[in-house]
Design an enzyme around this catalytic site. Structure first.
Site, PDB file in Angstrom:
ATOM      1  N   HIS A  55       0.824  -1.228   0.000  1.00  0.00           N
ATOM      2  CA  HIS A  55       0.000   0.000   0.000  1.00  0.00           C
ATOM      3  C   HIS A  55       0.860   1.281   0.000  1.00  0.00           C
ATOM      4  CE1 HIS A  55      -3.146  -2.820   1.066  1.00  0.00           C
ATOM      5  NE2 HIS A  55      -2.465  -3.194   2.125  1.00  0.00           N
ATOM      6  N   SER A  78       1.639  -0.333  -5.419  1.00  0.00           N
ATOM      7  CA  SER A  78       0.727  -0.607  -4.315  1.00  0.00           C
ATOM      8  C   SER A  78       0.209  -2.032  -4.467  1.00  0.00           C
ATOM      9  CB  SER A  78      -0.433   0.383  -4.337  1.00  0.00           C
ATOM     10  OG  SER A  78      -1.037   0.418  -3.061  1.00  0.00           O
ATOM     11  N   SER A  83      -5.662   1.672  -2.348  1.00  0.00           N
ATOM     12  CA  SER A  83      -4.971   2.050  -1.105  1.00  0.00           C
ATOM     13  C   SER A  83      -3.925   3.146  -1.250  1.00  0.00           C
ATOM     14  CB  SER A  83      -4.330   0.814  -0.469  1.00  0.00           C
ATOM     15  OG  SER A  83      -3.329   0.292  -1.315  1.00  0.00           O
ATOM     16  N   ASP A 140       3.287  -7.623   0.137  1.00  0.00           N
ATOM     17  CA  ASP A 140       2.164  -7.513   1.076  1.00  0.00           C
ATOM     18  C   ASP A 140       0.962  -8.196   0.430  1.00  0.00           C
ATOM     19  OD1 ASP A 140       0.056  -6.871   2.730  1.00  0.00           O
ATOM     20  OD2 ASP A 140       0.513  -4.734   2.843  1.00  0.00           O
ATOM     21  N   GLU A 202       4.515  -9.226   4.354  1.00  0.00           N
ATOM     22  CA  GLU A 202       3.902  -8.383   5.371  1.00  0.00           C
ATOM     23  C   GLU A 202       2.676  -8.982   6.053  1.00  0.00           C
ATOM     24  OE1 GLU A 202       4.802  -5.386   6.400  1.00  0.00           O
ATOM     25  OE2 GLU A 202       2.995  -4.448   7.207  1.00  0.00           O
ATOM     26  N   ASN A 227       4.805 -10.999   9.071  1.00  0.00           N
ATOM     27  CA  ASN A 227       3.515 -10.885   9.760  1.00  0.00           C
ATOM     28  C   ASN A 227       3.555 -11.467  11.164  1.00  0.00           C
ATOM     29  OD1 ASN A 227       0.492 -10.382   9.721  1.00  0.00           O
ATOM     30  ND2 ASN A 227       0.561 -12.569  10.182  1.00  0.00           N
ATOM     31  N   LYS A 232       4.576  -7.252  14.865  1.00  0.00           N
ATOM     32  CA  LYS A 232       3.727  -6.974  13.696  1.00  0.00           C
ATOM     33  C   LYS A 232       2.302  -7.420  13.993  1.00  0.00           C
ATOM     34  CE  LYS A 232       1.825  -6.896   9.544  1.00  0.00           C
ATOM     35  NZ  LYS A 232       0.450  -7.300   9.325  1.00  0.00           N
ATOM     36  N   ASP A 236       0.038  -4.267  14.674  1.00  0.00           N
ATOM     37  CA  ASP A 236      -0.554  -3.712  13.442  1.00  0.00           C
ATOM     38  C   ASP A 236      -1.945  -4.317  13.206  1.00  0.00           C
ATOM     39  OD1 ASP A 236      -1.219  -4.149  10.625  1.00  0.00           O
ATOM     40  OD2 ASP A 236       0.802  -3.636  10.035  1.00  0.00           O
ATOM     41  N   ASN A 237      -2.018  -5.654  13.163  1.00  0.00           N
ATOM     42  CA  ASN A 237      -3.302  -6.301  12.863  1.00  0.00           C
ATOM     43  C   ASN A 237      -4.342  -5.944  13.910  1.00  0.00           C
ATOM     44  OD1 ASN A 237      -1.163  -7.496  11.475  1.00  0.00           O
ATOM     45  ND2 ASN A 237      -2.176  -9.469  11.283  1.00  0.00           N
ATOM     46  N   CYS A 241      -5.976  -1.997  13.326  1.00  0.00           N
ATOM     47  CA  CYS A 241      -7.381  -2.090  12.895  1.00  0.00           C
ATOM     48  C   CYS A 241      -8.318  -1.444  13.901  1.00  0.00           C
ATOM     49  CB  CYS A 241      -7.759  -3.548  12.644  1.00  0.00           C
ATOM     50  SG  CYS A 241      -6.931  -4.227  11.178  1.00  0.00           S
ATOM     51  N   HIS A 347      -7.517  -9.140   3.618  1.00  0.00           N
ATOM     52  CA  HIS A 347      -6.653  -8.693   2.509  1.00  0.00           C
ATOM     53  C   HIS A 347      -7.343  -8.676   1.150  1.00  0.00           C
ATOM     54  CE1 HIS A 347      -2.785  -7.489   0.942  1.00  0.00           C
ATOM     55  NE2 HIS A 347      -3.048  -8.247  -0.101  1.00  0.00           N
ATOM     56  N   HIS A 400      -3.509   2.184   8.613  1.00  0.00           N
ATOM     57  CA  HIS A 400      -3.056   2.315   9.995  1.00  0.00           C
ATOM     58  C   HIS A 400      -2.193   3.559  10.173  1.00  0.00           C
ATOM     59  CE1 HIS A 400      -4.669  -1.540  10.259  1.00  0.00           C
ATOM     60  NE2 HIS A 400      -3.604  -2.286  10.426  1.00  0.00           N
ATOM     61  N   SER A 408       5.740  -2.539  12.334  1.00  0.00           N
ATOM     62  CA  SER A 408       5.694  -3.475  11.201  1.00  0.00           C
ATOM     63  C   SER A 408       6.840  -3.224  10.230  1.00  0.00           C
ATOM     64  CB  SER A 408       4.394  -3.304  10.427  1.00  0.00           C
ATOM     65  OG  SER A 408       3.310  -3.319  11.289  1.00  0.00           O
ATOM     66  N   GLN A 412      10.017  -5.271   8.801  1.00  0.00           N
ATOM     67  CA  GLN A 412      10.281  -5.444   7.364  1.00  0.00           C
ATOM     68  C   GLN A 412      11.732  -5.110   7.033  1.00  0.00           C
ATOM     69  OE1 GLN A 412       9.205  -6.594   4.668  1.00  0.00           O
ATOM     70  NE2 GLN A 412       6.981  -6.727   4.785  1.00  0.00           N
TER      71      GLN A 412
HETATM   72  P1  NAI Z   1      -6.073 -14.646  11.673  1.00  0.00           P
HETATM   73  O1  NAI Z   1      -5.801 -15.953  11.055  1.00  0.00           O
HETATM   74  O2  NAI Z   1      -5.444 -14.284  12.974  1.00  0.00           O
HETATM   75  O3  NAI Z   1      -7.650 -14.428  11.855  1.00  0.00           O
HETATM   76  C1  NAI Z   1      -8.634 -14.814  10.938  1.00  0.00           C
HETATM   77  C2  NAI Z   1      -9.746 -15.477  11.746  1.00  0.00           C
HETATM   78  O4  NAI Z   1     -10.865 -15.709  10.898  1.00  0.00           O
HETATM   79  C3  NAI Z   1      -9.320 -16.828  12.318  1.00  0.00           C
HETATM   80  O5  NAI Z   1      -9.485 -16.839  13.723  1.00  0.00           O
HETATM   81  C4  NAI Z   1     -10.241 -17.819  11.614  1.00  0.00           C
HETATM   82  O6  NAI Z   1     -10.582 -18.909  12.447  1.00  0.00           O
HETATM   83  C5  NAI Z   1     -11.443 -16.960  11.283  1.00  0.00           C
HETATM   84  N1  NAI Z   1     -12.247 -17.460  10.161  1.00  0.00           N
HETATM   85  C6  NAI Z   1     -11.863 -18.124   9.044  1.00  0.00           C
HETATM   86  N2  NAI Z   1     -12.905 -18.415   8.261  1.00  0.00           N
HETATM   87  C7  NAI Z   1     -14.004 -17.918   8.888  1.00  0.00           C
HETATM   88  C8  NAI Z   1     -15.389 -17.905   8.575  1.00  0.00           C
HETATM   89  N3  NAI Z   1     -15.856 -18.454   7.447  1.00  0.00           N
HETATM   90  N4  NAI Z   1     -16.230 -17.294   9.452  1.00  0.00           N
HETATM   91  C9  NAI Z   1     -15.789 -16.733  10.595  1.00  0.00           C
HETATM   92  N5  NAI Z   1     -14.465 -16.725  10.939  1.00  0.00           N
HETATM   93  C10 NAI Z   1     -13.597 -17.315  10.107  1.00  0.00           C
HETATM   94  O7  NAI Z   1      -5.674 -13.554  10.565  1.00  0.00           O
HETATM   95  P2  NAI Z   1      -5.482 -11.977  10.819  1.00  0.00           P
HETATM   96  O8  NAI Z   1      -4.067 -11.693  11.072  1.00  0.00           O
HETATM   97  O9  NAI Z   1      -6.518 -11.517  11.759  1.00  0.00           O
HETATM   98  O10 NAI Z   1      -5.764 -11.440   9.337  1.00  0.00           O
HETATM   99  C11 NAI Z   1      -7.051 -11.521   8.744  1.00  0.00           C
HETATM  100  C12 NAI Z   1      -7.001 -10.884   7.349  1.00  0.00           C
HETATM  101  O11 NAI Z   1      -6.723  -9.492   7.460  1.00  0.00           O
HETATM  102  C13 NAI Z   1      -5.915 -11.440   6.431  1.00  0.00           C
HETATM  103  O12 NAI Z   1      -6.392 -11.460   5.115  1.00  0.00           O
HETATM  104  C14 NAI Z   1      -4.803 -10.418   6.578  1.00  0.00           C
HETATM  105  O13 NAI Z   1      -3.908 -10.460   5.491  1.00  0.00           O
HETATM  106  C15 NAI Z   1      -5.589  -9.142   6.664  1.00  0.00           C
HETATM  107  N6  NAI Z   1      -4.979  -7.978   7.314  1.00  0.00           N
HETATM  108  C16 NAI Z   1      -5.513  -6.759   6.994  1.00  0.00           C
HETATM  109  C17 NAI Z   1      -5.032  -5.613   7.582  1.00  0.00           C
HETATM  110  C18 NAI Z   1      -5.599  -4.294   7.216  1.00  0.00           C
HETATM  111  O14 NAI Z   1      -5.008  -3.272   7.527  1.00  0.00           O
HETATM  112  N7  NAI Z   1      -6.734  -4.222   6.579  1.00  0.00           N
HETATM  113  C19 NAI Z   1      -3.944  -5.650   8.564  1.00  0.00           C
HETATM  114  C20 NAI Z   1      -3.484  -6.981   8.875  1.00  0.00           C
HETATM  115  C21 NAI Z   1      -3.995  -8.085   8.267  1.00  0.00           C
END
Ligand code: NAI
Length: 480
Positions: A55, A78, A83, A140, A202, A227, A232, A236-237, A241, A347, A400, A408, A412
């Site tokens: 991003h 990006s 983003s 990322d 990332e 990650n 991180k 960050d997550n 958020c 993501h 963020h 984070s 990196q």
């Molecule tokens: P995580 O693996 O810690 O959490 C995802 C959760 O979703 C897990 O606990 C899993 O059991 C649950 N899950 C899976 N399928 C499901 C369903 N059908 N219904 C309900 N729950 C379900 O992963 P994390 O780190 O929380 O990341 C989640 C996503 O967010 C990833 O795609 C990651 O790349 C992205 N992300 C986005 C950020 C942003 O700024 N927008 C920042 C960091 C990560």
């Protein structure tokens, strides 16, 4: 190309605004500034040619300029069509010492609101250097890594497979790009991949892709999972958020969150921060999960745990955080309350069935403003979809804030130094984590910046709990 720098950004005249915000961000990014201080002389990244897909925000600008301060040459794109902050992209191209007529910074290919074709074109440009190719990737979500791996795979096969009619548009565009590249330059990606010393990834979703490649024995170069550095994903997550989810919802809709019923799908790191974000505004938050451990955590934290099917008719705001696909289906959308807000902070956009929404008979779309669409069903009820189902904290807001991204991006930068300076020490049979003492170092810097004071272990105490006085303080299996 101007002044020897090739780039594609929205408007170079935004550079001064971008530079001013970068200056403010630098103060909020003590980790990156400490790394510049520590490594500015020795330049451990001298000789590194880093292709970065992440991003293109103000915070990322500070990361890019840190990599350059440590000796690297960099090209950037990006990793999401919505983003980019155009003033950040412009400032990076112009550089701290350039002007808009004589840019002296870093090549960037990114603007807010790219088409899918433009997105993959930017990604290819970022990987296509004028002289020697890249020798490092900073990724990322794994799209740059995917492009290189699929390019090599199709070159080996001598053909690009035909897209299936039901494939997502994104995949069709991706295959078309590789078809053209195979025709024009049959060994492009094979040659490029052979110079790559490593990739640092990332996010959760990109890391997931890397483990799949490593397990299949198909990873072409060593990879560090940034990650899962504790500084991180647990910051960050989660805290990122917690800040940026409501920022996105507020900027998009300005709907009062207090008193509303919100559903958070997924209670991982992102889900935990997101649930807290909405609870902090006074929403009644319901969590959905598939994992009993995370579901129990949600219950213990005081949230109702339910299935989306059971609560869909009560929800005013529904947010996906799962990294999974088809979490909000078209059947859910049909049953939602009038003007329910629907968004994703995971993501990729496939968490919400946007393609099915577009195809739904009789549905009408009104674009309220950029990245905010009202979709009205034939029965008259409408839903408000943010950023076309792409991550809304970056599409509707600015992602963020600097301080959390300093954690984070310090991880990196350290991961880039590790892979680039210790070539041969990291294999491709698995994906590597940052050594724990480096994780603790990043936390230490940011704690100090917040004025926190650490308690120092005595030698006697250190021996008693079986650690070194200087750390690491926890075993690898500790979960924080
Ligand atoms: P995580 O693996 O810690 O959490 C995802 C959760 O979703 C897990 O606990 C899993 O059991 C649950 N899950 C899976 N399928 C499901 C369903 N059908 N219904 C309900 N729950 C379900 O992963 P994390 O780190 O929380 O990341 C989640 C996503 O967010 C990833 O795609 C990651 O790349 C992205 N992300 C986005 C950020 C942003 O700024 N927008 C920042 C960091 C990560």
């Amino acid at each position: 190309t101007i002044n020897g720098i090739d780039f594609a950004v929205a408007d170079l005249s935004l550079a001064e605004w971008g530079r001013n915000e970068i200056r403010l961000a630098e103060h909020e990014m003590p980790g990156l500034m400490a790394l510049r201080e520590e490594y500015g002389e020795t330049k451990p990244l001298k000789g590194a040619r880093i292709s970065g897909s992440l991003h293109m925000t103000i915070q990322t600008a500070v990361l890019i300029e840190t990599l350059v301060a440590l000796g690297a040459e960099v090209r950037w794109a990006s990793c999401n069509i919505f983003s980019t902050q155009d003033h950040a992209a412009a400032a990076v191209v112009v550089g701290p010492n350039g002007t808009k007529d004589a840019p002296a910074g870093t090549p960037v290919y990114a603007w807010k609101g790219e088409s899918l074709q433009e997105y993959w074109w930017c990604t290819e440009q970022m990987l296509t250097w004028p002289g020697e190719g890249p020798n490092m990737i900073l990724d990322d979500g794994g799209d740059a890594t995917l492009l290189v791996h699929k390019g090599v795979e199709f070159e080996k096969a001598g053909a690009v497979p035909a897209a299936d009619e039901n494939d997502p548009d994104e995949w069709k565009v991706f295959l078309e790009l590789l078809r053209v590249s195979l025709a024009e330059e049959p060994k492009k990606w094979t040659n490029l991949a052979s110079d790559i010393k490593g990739v640092t990834e990332e996010t959760t979703t990109g890391v997931h892709r890397l483990y799949q490649l490593a397990e299949a024995g198909e990873l072409l170069f060593p990879a560090i999972n940034v990650n899962d550095a504790v500084t991180k994903s647990k910051f960050d997550n989660k805290y990122g958020c917690r800040h940026s989810l409501i920022d996105g919802i507020n900027r998009a809709t300005d709907t009062l969150i207090g008193g509303k019923t919100a559903v958070i799908c997924g209670y991982g790191d992102v889900g935990k921060g997101s649930a807290e974000s909405l609870r902090g505004q006074g929403a009644r938050v319901i969590v959905t999960e598939i994992d009993p451990i995370c579901a129990l955590q949600a219950a213990m934290d005081g949230y109702q745990v339910a299935t989306l099917d059971d609560v869909i008719d009560q929800a005013d705001i529904i947010i996906t955080t799962t990294g999974n696909k088809d979490v909000i289906t078209i059947d859910h959308m049909v049953k939602m309350k009038h003007q329910a807000i629907v968004g994703n902070i995971g993501h990729f956009d496939n968490e919400i069935q946007i393609a099915e929404l577009e195809r739904y008979p009789g549905v009408k779309r009104v674009n309220i403003k950029p990245q905010v669409d009202e979709w009205t069903f034939p029965d008259g009820h409408s839903i408000i979809v943010l950023s076309e189902g792409r991550l809304l904290n970056l599409g509707n807001a600015t992602g963020h804030p600097s301080f959390v991204m300093s954690n984070s991006f310090s991880d990196q930068t350290i991961a880039q130094i590790e892979l680039f300076t210790k070539q041969g020490q990291y294999g491709t049979d698995t994906v590597h984590l940052l050594p724990k003492h480096l994780d603790e170092k990043v936390a230490r810097i940011h704690l100090e910046a917040l004025g926190g004071k650490l308690t120092k272990l005595s030698k006697d105490q250190a021996e008693y709990i079986g650690v070194d006085v200087e750390g690491p303080y926890k075993p690898e299996h500790y979960r924080y």
